[in-house]
Scaffold this motif. Structure first.
Motif, PDB file in Angstrom:
ATOM      1  N   TRP A 104       4.293  -9.362  22.252  1.00 24.03           N
ATOM      2  CA  TRP A 104       3.140  -8.650  21.702  1.00 24.03           C
ATOM      3  C   TRP A 104       3.416  -8.023  20.348  1.00 24.03           C
ATOM      4  O   TRP A 104       2.606  -7.242  19.844  1.00 24.03           O
ATOM      5  CB  TRP A 104       2.681  -7.578  22.686  1.00 24.03           C
ATOM      6  N   SER A 105       4.557  -8.335  19.727  1.00 22.50           N
ATOM      7  CA  SER A 105       4.892  -7.725  18.439  1.00 22.50           C
ATOM      8  C   SER A 105       3.860  -8.070  17.372  1.00 22.50           C
ATOM      9  O   SER A 105       3.382  -7.192  16.640  1.00 22.50           O
ATOM     10  CB  SER A 105       6.284  -8.186  17.998  1.00 22.50           C
ATOM     11  N   ALA A 106       3.513  -9.368  17.261  1.00 21.88           N
ATOM     12  CA  ALA A 106       2.547  -9.784  16.241  1.00 21.88           C
ATOM     13  C   ALA A 106       1.169  -9.174  16.471  1.00 21.88           C
ATOM     14  O   ALA A 106       0.559  -8.638  15.535  1.00 21.88           O
ATOM     15  CB  ALA A 106       2.475 -11.309  16.188  1.00 21.88           C
ATOM     16  N   PRO A 107       0.616  -9.227  17.701  1.00 20.76           N
ATOM     17  CA  PRO A 107      -0.699  -8.591  17.900  1.00 20.76           C
ATOM     18  C   PRO A 107      -0.692  -7.090  17.623  1.00 20.76           C
ATOM     19  O   PRO A 107      -1.648  -6.558  17.050  1.00 20.76           O
ATOM     20  CB  PRO A 107      -0.996  -8.873  19.385  1.00 20.76           C
ATOM     21  N   VAL A 108       0.395  -6.412  18.019  1.00 17.68           N
ATOM     22  CA  VAL A 108       0.468  -4.966  17.777  1.00 17.68           C
ATOM     23  C   VAL A 108       0.483  -4.674  16.279  1.00 17.68           C
ATOM     24  O   VAL A 108      -0.204  -3.769  15.803  1.00 17.68           O
ATOM     25  CB  VAL A 108       1.713  -4.369  18.461  1.00 17.68           C
ATOM     26  N   PHE A 109       1.252  -5.465  15.533  1.00 14.08           N
ATOM     27  CA  PHE A 109       1.296  -5.219  14.094  1.00 14.08           C
ATOM     28  C   PHE A 109      -0.042  -5.559  13.445  1.00 14.08           C
ATOM     29  O   PHE A 109      -0.453  -4.906  12.477  1.00 14.08           O
ATOM     30  CB  PHE A 109       2.402  -6.037  13.442  1.00 14.08           C
ATOM     31  N   PHE A 110      -0.746  -6.558  13.973  1.00 14.58           N
ATOM     32  CA  PHE A 110      -2.073  -6.892  13.433  1.00 14.58           C
ATOM     33  C   PHE A 110      -3.030  -5.722  13.627  1.00 14.58           C
ATOM     34  O   PHE A 110      -3.775  -5.345  12.697  1.00 14.58           O
ATOM     35  CB  PHE A 110      -2.621  -8.135  14.134  1.00 14.58           C
ATOM     36  N   VAL A 111      -2.996  -5.122  14.816  1.00 18.44           N
ATOM     37  CA  VAL A 111      -3.839  -3.947  15.065  1.00 18.44           C
ATOM     38  C   VAL A 111      -3.457  -2.808  14.132  1.00 18.44           C
ATOM     39  O   VAL A 111      -4.305  -2.101  13.588  1.00 18.44           O
ATOM     40  CB  VAL A 111      -3.716  -3.517  16.538  1.00 18.44           C
ATOM     41  N   PHE A 112      -2.149  -2.657  13.919  1.00 17.13           N
ATOM     42  CA  PHE A 112      -1.684  -1.620  13.001  1.00 17.13           C
ATOM     43  C   PHE A 112      -2.175  -1.885  11.586  1.00 17.13           C
ATOM     44  O   PHE A 112      -2.575  -0.950  10.865  1.00 17.13           O
ATOM     45  CB  PHE A 112      -0.155  -1.556  13.019  1.00 17.13           C
ATOM     46  N   ALA A 113      -2.138  -3.142  11.139  1.00 15.72           N
ATOM     47  CA  ALA A 113      -2.588  -3.484   9.787  1.00 15.72           C
ATOM     48  C   ALA A 113      -4.068  -3.156   9.613  1.00 15.72           C
ATOM     49  O   ALA A 113      -4.490  -2.636   8.575  1.00 15.72           O
ATOM     50  CB  ALA A 113      -2.322  -4.959   9.508  1.00 15.72           C
ATOM     51  N   VAL A 114      -4.866  -3.458  10.643  1.00 22.05           N
ATOM     52  CA  VAL A 114      -6.299  -3.111  10.571  1.00 22.05           C
ATOM     53  C   VAL A 114      -6.462  -1.592  10.512  1.00 22.05           C
ATOM     54  O   VAL A 114      -7.280  -1.072   9.732  1.00 22.05           O
ATOM     55  CB  VAL A 114      -7.043  -3.696  11.783  1.00 22.05           C
ATOM     56  N   SER A 115      -5.681  -0.889  11.311  1.00 24.92           N
ATOM     57  CA  SER A 115      -5.754   0.569  11.302  1.00 24.92           C
ATOM     58  C   SER A 115      -5.319   1.135   9.952  1.00 24.92           C
ATOM     59  O   SER A 115      -5.866   2.140   9.485  1.00 24.92           O
ATOM     60  CB  SER A 115      -4.867   1.139  12.409  1.00 24.92           C
ATOM     61  N   LEU A 116      -4.348   0.477   9.331  1.00 28.92           N
ATOM     62  CA  LEU A 116      -3.893   0.915   8.012  1.00 28.92           C
ATOM     63  C   LEU A 116      -5.008   0.784   6.984  1.00 28.92           C
ATOM     64  O   LEU A 116      -5.182   1.663   6.126  1.00 28.92           O
ATOM     65  CB  LEU A 116      -2.683   0.087   7.582  1.00 28.92           C
ATOM     66  N   PHE A 117      -5.782  -0.310   7.062  1.00 24.64           N
ATOM     67  CA  PHE A 117      -6.910  -0.485   6.146  1.00 24.64           C
ATOM     68  C   PHE A 117      -7.919   0.646   6.325  1.00 24.64           C
ATOM     69  O   PHE A 117      -8.420   1.238   5.351  1.00 24.64           O
ATOM     70  CB  PHE A 117      -7.575  -1.840   6.400  1.00 24.64           C
ATOM     71  N   ILE A 118      -8.204   0.973   7.588  1.00 25.06           N
ATOM     72  CA  ILE A 118      -9.148   2.069   7.867  1.00 25.06           C
ATOM     73  C   ILE A 118      -8.567   3.394   7.376  1.00 25.06           C
ATOM     74  O   ILE A 118      -9.286   4.249   6.836  1.00 25.06           O
ATOM     75  CB  ILE A 118      -9.451   2.126   9.373  1.00 25.06           C
ATOM     76  N   GLY A 119      -7.258   3.558   7.529  1.00 21.08           N
ATOM     77  CA  GLY A 119      -6.622   4.773   7.063  1.00 21.08           C
ATOM     78  C   GLY A 119      -6.714   4.946   5.562  1.00 21.08           C
ATOM     79  O   GLY A 119      -6.959   6.067   5.066  1.00 21.08           O
ATOM     80  N   PHE A 120      -6.527   3.855   4.812  1.00 24.40           N
ATOM     81  CA  PHE A 120      -6.677   3.938   3.363  1.00 24.40           C
ATOM     82  C   PHE A 120      -8.106   4.287   2.977  1.00 24.40           C
ATOM     83  O   PHE A 120      -8.342   5.028   2.007  1.00 24.40           O
ATOM     84  CB  PHE A 120      -6.257   2.619   2.713  1.00 24.40           C
ATOM     85  N   ALA A 121      -9.082   3.765   3.738  1.00 23.27           N
ATOM     86  CA  ALA A 121     -10.480   4.120   3.467  1.00 23.27           C
ATOM     87  C   ALA A 121     -10.708   5.610   3.712  1.00 23.27           C
ATOM     88  O   ALA A 121     -11.424   6.284   2.949  1.00 23.27           O
ATOM     89  CB  ALA A 121     -11.397   3.286   4.355  1.00 23.27           C
ATOM     90  N   PHE A 122     -10.091   6.128   4.775  1.00 21.48           N
ATOM     91  CA  PHE A 122     -10.221   7.559   5.075  1.00 21.48           C
ATOM     92  C   PHE A 122      -9.596   8.409   3.966  1.00 21.48           C
ATOM     93  O   PHE A 122     -10.157   9.431   3.545  1.00 21.48           O
ATOM     94  CB  PHE A 122      -9.552   7.838   6.417  1.00 21.48           C
ATOM     95  N   LEU A 123      -8.401   7.963   3.475  1.00 17.61           N
ATOM     96  CA  LEU A 123      -7.746   8.691   2.384  1.00 17.61           C
ATOM     97  C   LEU A 123      -8.583   8.651   1.113  1.00 17.61           C
ATOM     98  O   LEU A 123      -8.627   9.629   0.353  1.00 17.61           O
ATOM     99  CB  LEU A 123      -6.365   8.096   2.119  1.00 17.61           C
ATOM    100  N   MET A 124      -9.254   7.528   0.879  1.00 16.68           N
ATOM    101  CA  MET A 124     -10.123   7.441  -0.294  1.00 16.68           C
ATOM    102  C   MET A 124     -11.273   8.426  -0.181  1.00 16.68           C
ATOM    103  O   MET A 124     -11.681   9.055  -1.179  1.00 16.68           O
ATOM    104  CB  MET A 124     -10.657   6.022  -0.437  1.00 16.68           C
ATOM    105  N   GLY A 125     -11.797   8.610   1.030  1.00 12.84           N
ATOM    106  CA  GLY A 125     -12.864   9.605   1.230  1.00 12.84           C
ATOM    107  C   GLY A 125     -12.360  11.012   0.962  1.00 12.84           C
ATOM    108  O   GLY A 125     -13.067  11.839   0.363  1.00 12.84           O
ATOM    109  N   ILE A 126     -11.141  11.306   1.402  1.00 14.01           N
ATOM    110  CA  ILE A 126     -10.554  12.624   1.136  1.00 14.01           C
ATOM    111  C   ILE A 126     -10.367  12.837  -0.364  1.00 14.01           C
ATOM    112  O   ILE A 126     -10.652  13.917  -0.903  1.00 14.01           O
ATOM    113  CB  ILE A 126      -9.202  12.756   1.865  1.00 14.01           C
ATOM    114  N   TYR A 127      -9.912  11.768  -1.042  1.00 17.15           N
ATOM    115  CA  TYR A 127      -9.726  11.835  -2.495  1.00 17.15           C
ATOM    116  C   TYR A 127     -11.046  12.183  -3.186  1.00 17.15           C
ATOM    117  O   TYR A 127     -11.101  13.049  -4.079  1.00 17.15           O
ATOM    118  CB  TYR A 127      -9.189  10.491  -2.976  1.00 17.15           C
ATOM    119  N   ALA A 128     -12.126  11.513  -2.776  1.00 17.89           N
ATOM    120  CA  ALA A 128     -13.436  11.784  -3.382  1.00 17.89           C
ATOM    121  C   ALA A 128     -13.892  13.205  -3.083  1.00 17.89           C
ATOM    122  O   ALA A 128     -14.493  13.876  -3.926  1.00 17.89           O
ATOM    123  CB  ALA A 128     -14.458  10.772  -2.870  1.00 17.89           C
ATOM    124  N   GLY A 129     -13.579  13.687  -1.864  1.00 14.86           N
ATOM    125  CA  GLY A 129     -13.990  15.033  -1.509  1.00 14.86           C
ATOM    126  C   GLY A 129     -13.230  16.095  -2.286  1.00 14.86           C
ATOM    127  O   GLY A 129     -13.807  17.110  -2.690  1.00 14.86           O
TER     128      GLY A 129
END
Length: 366
Positions: A104-129
């Motif tokens: 399950w290493s590859a699927p777990v890292f894929f989920v993490f990569a998607v979460s990382l994308f969402i995390g960068f979007a969240f950080l961008m919102g904080i930056y704008a705020g």
């Protein structure tokens, strides 16, 4: 009893020292320094040379702090630290997952990569705020995508390089282990043969020759014990060792017209080193299988070292009756393996059997 302040200070110093010398921490700090430097250079160039009205989209925040460089430095340091920690965190998580070699290493890292994308979007919102600014949607998407792709590329490239380093380290460990095993086989192999020679000399009752032989053996064994611990030995010492070895073998051979033993060793005196105990097996085999008391035979050994290049040739007659006592081949086989490990693409070894002559020719670029 130690003072409490001292007992607390020592562990703290140890923790700080481990933190500072940790390779991952150093790389993270270097990475942070690079991005902070890029941001500050951009800040200086924009404020110094680009008018406010001609500033590219997304850089207006720079002019918001044009008169407050120290505040901008603090904000830049904080934002870049968050970014760099996310990038390195992606790599650390990748190593943590794949080092376990699970399905399950590859699927777990894929989920993490998607979460990382969402995390960068969240950080961008904080930056704008934080800066209370409306950021263009296209710029938001491009910034998030760049950060995400950068983190993944950094992770995969660094993981690939680390894998290559691990493979090289494994090869080096395997090489050292093989060399240690081969040296361990060479030493008793030579010792047993030499003791057999001295035993034969002692049976003849010649105590003087036996004493001289023991003296030669003492020097030879000293060389083997001391130099076999090293990866390289001075060529002068190795030549002296080979000369003493030949003398030991010659002691057991009677002086007959049918036996010809000839050896020449030349060295130009220039500094050079060689892997220890590399040539002695050829000499052993020449005397063991090339000498006969009942029929004509010869041993011819020539060694030349000039300009950092070694040329060695060992020729001996092939005695059919000696083939019955042929060894298991550990001597020459070990030499061939050691040459491949120590001098890859820097040596040529030719072994021929023709016209009842066993001929070994070896050249090494030291």
């Amino acid at each position: 009893m130690k003072p409490l302040s001292l007992s607390l200070r020592l562990p703290l110093q140890s923790i700080v020292r481990r933190f500072v010398v940790n390779r991952e921490v150093r790389l993270l700090l270097i990475h942070l320094f690079i991005w902070v430097t890029i941001s500050l250079v951009q800040y200086y160039l924009m404020v110094r040379f680009v008018p406010v009205g001609k500033a590219p989209a997304g850089t207006a925040v720079i002019y918001q702090y044009a008169s407050q460089p120290f505040v901008y430095l603090q904000i830049t340091l904080l934002m870049n630290l968050i970014f760099v920690v996310c990038v390195h965190g992606c790599y650390w998580f990748y190593r943590w997952v794949f080092d376990r070699d699970r399905r399950w290493s590859a699927p777990v890292f894929f989920v993490f990569a998607v979460s990382l994308f969402i995390g960068f979007a969240f950080l961008m919102g904080i930056y704008a705020g934080i800066f209370e600014r409306h950021i263009d949607q296209a710029m938001v998407v491009s910034s998030i995508s760049f950060s995400w792709v950068y983190a993944l590329v950094f992770t995969f490239v660094r993981a690939y390089r680390q894998q290559k380093r691990d493979q090289q380290r494994l090869v080096q460990q395997k090489t050292h282990a093989e060399l240690a095993a081969l040296k361990a086989q060479v030493n008793p192999h030579f010792l047993f043969n030499t003791l057999n020679n001295l035993y034969g000399t002692a049976l003849t009752g010649d105590s003087d020759r036996t004493a001289v032989g023991i003296e030669h053996l003492s020097g030879v064994m000293r060389h083997m014990v001391e130099e076999s611990k090293r990866d390289r030995t001075p060529i002068g010492k190795e030549i002296k060792f080979l000369e003493d070895t030949i003398e030991l073998h010659q002691m057991r051979v009677p002086r007959l017209d049918t036996i010809r033993i000839h050896s020449i060793m030349r060295w130009d005196g220039l500094q050079a080193e060689i892997a220890p105990l590399l040539l002695v097996s050829f000499i052993e085999n020449a005397f063991k299988y090339g000498i006969s008391m009942s029929q004509p035979c010869f041993v011819d050994i020539r060694l030349t070292v000039e300009q950092g290049q070694l040329s060695f040739r060992c020729r001996n007659s092939i005695i059919p009756t000696n083939r019955l006592g042929a060894s298991t081949g550990t001597g020459i086989d070990n030499v061939q393996q050691r040459l491949q490990l120590i001098y890859p693409k820097r040596h040529t070894l030719t072994i021929q059997e023709e016209n009842d002559v066993f001929d070994v020719t070896l050249t090494i670029v030291l």
